[in-house]
Design an enzyme around this catalytic site. Sequence first.
Site, mmCIF file in Angstrom:
data_model
loop_
_atom_site.group_PDB
_atom_site.id
_atom_site.type_symbol
_atom_site.label_atom_id
_atom_site.label_comp_id
_atom_site.label_asym_id
_atom_site.label_seq_id
_atom_site.Cartn_x
_atom_site.Cartn_y
_atom_site.Cartn_z
ATOM 1 C CG LEU A 108 -2.064 -0.978 1.258
ATOM 2 C CD1 LEU A 108 -2.784 -0.935 2.596
ATOM 3 C CD2 LEU A 108 -3.058 -0.699 0.126
ATOM 4 C CG ASP A 109 -0.022 4.721 -2.373
ATOM 5 O OD1 ASP A 109 -0.556 5.191 -1.354
ATOM 6 O OD2 ASP A 109 -0.575 4.755 -3.488
ATOM 7 C CG LEU A 110 3.666 8.337 2.174
ATOM 8 C CD1 LEU A 110 4.492 7.765 3.307
ATOM 9 C CD2 LEU A 110 4.365 9.557 1.564
ATOM 10 C CG ASN A 111 -0.108 10.064 0.580
ATOM 11 O OD1 ASN A 111 0.308 10.422 1.682
ATOM 12 N ND2 ASN A 111 0.373 10.553 -0.560
ATOM 13 C CB SER A 112 -2.920 3.607 0.223
ATOM 14 O OG SER A 112 -2.964 4.206 -1.061
#
Length: 329
Positions: A108-112
């Site tokens: 999951l990326d940084l902002n997810s």
Amino acid sequence: MPETLAGERIAKVIARAGLASRREAEKLIEAGRVSVNGKKIDSPALNVTPTDKVVVDGKPLEAPEPARIWLYHKPTGLVTTHKDEQGRPTIYDNLPEDMPRVMSIGRLDLNSEGLLLLTNDGAVKRQLELPSTGWLRKYRVRVKGAVKDEMLEPLRQGITVEGERFQPMIVSFDRQQGANAWLTVGLREGKNREIRRAMEAIGLTVNRLIRVSYGPFQLGQLKSGEVEELRRKVIRDQLGLDGEETPRGRGPQVRRKPDDKRGPEGKRKRSPTDKRGTEGTRGLAGKRGPAPEGKRGPAGKRGPGDKRGPADRPKPPRGGKPGGPARKR
């Protein structure tokens, strides 16, 4: 016909021991940090058996533990990597101290935020990440802008973004909330920033993205930052894995509020007035088991709890009163 080599690939054996992923194990081998039976190796093209002595960085490789999986509610602001080149905090900085070495299944990326699966077994990680497993991943997505259902049709048909083809997504418009709209998105692959890039291609900007499920595993009521280990039986049932009934050691327990009356297995305790038996509890899919039998006494007689009305009572024999002689024909 070539002879089949005995044993398993050395990188796979290292991955199963939970020391590294298979790709990371191959890098360890190429760097000359692995030896087999006292001889340093530099290629992963080698099969080993349980009788071979494998040493990584001077330490003998331990026997693999049974596969274990944890559900983790990833907060925003953390990257899914063991070490970040930019010095940003990682999910591994946020895990409980008594967690063993684990690997993330997917990213999951940084902002997810939302559900991230963790495992101690490299083979399980690889199995669950393969597109061929076909497991659906569901997300709750908030986008900026006014949304009409027809705008989402290109995503359902499959869309190409900057020369990269995205497979058809399952997209539903849930509701408009002021300047934002909520969508539910399901996909079966998971390329880098796929949902964000696809939404931008149709003129929408994602400002919140929450993964709520990964195949049969649900985020449920797990709070941000919490970790919960799956029971061995669930792993066997869902993945078809064999092994011990309980893994070695205990994983970290989910931190819950004092008023959360859950039992040791994570199930809510039933109140004394709850008459359900074990067959009446809810299953994984939320379905109830068979309903309890009616409150009849022996020989089918009604007990004090049977509140049937006149319409429910047994009809008298044809042609006579209850208990009386039958009418002669």
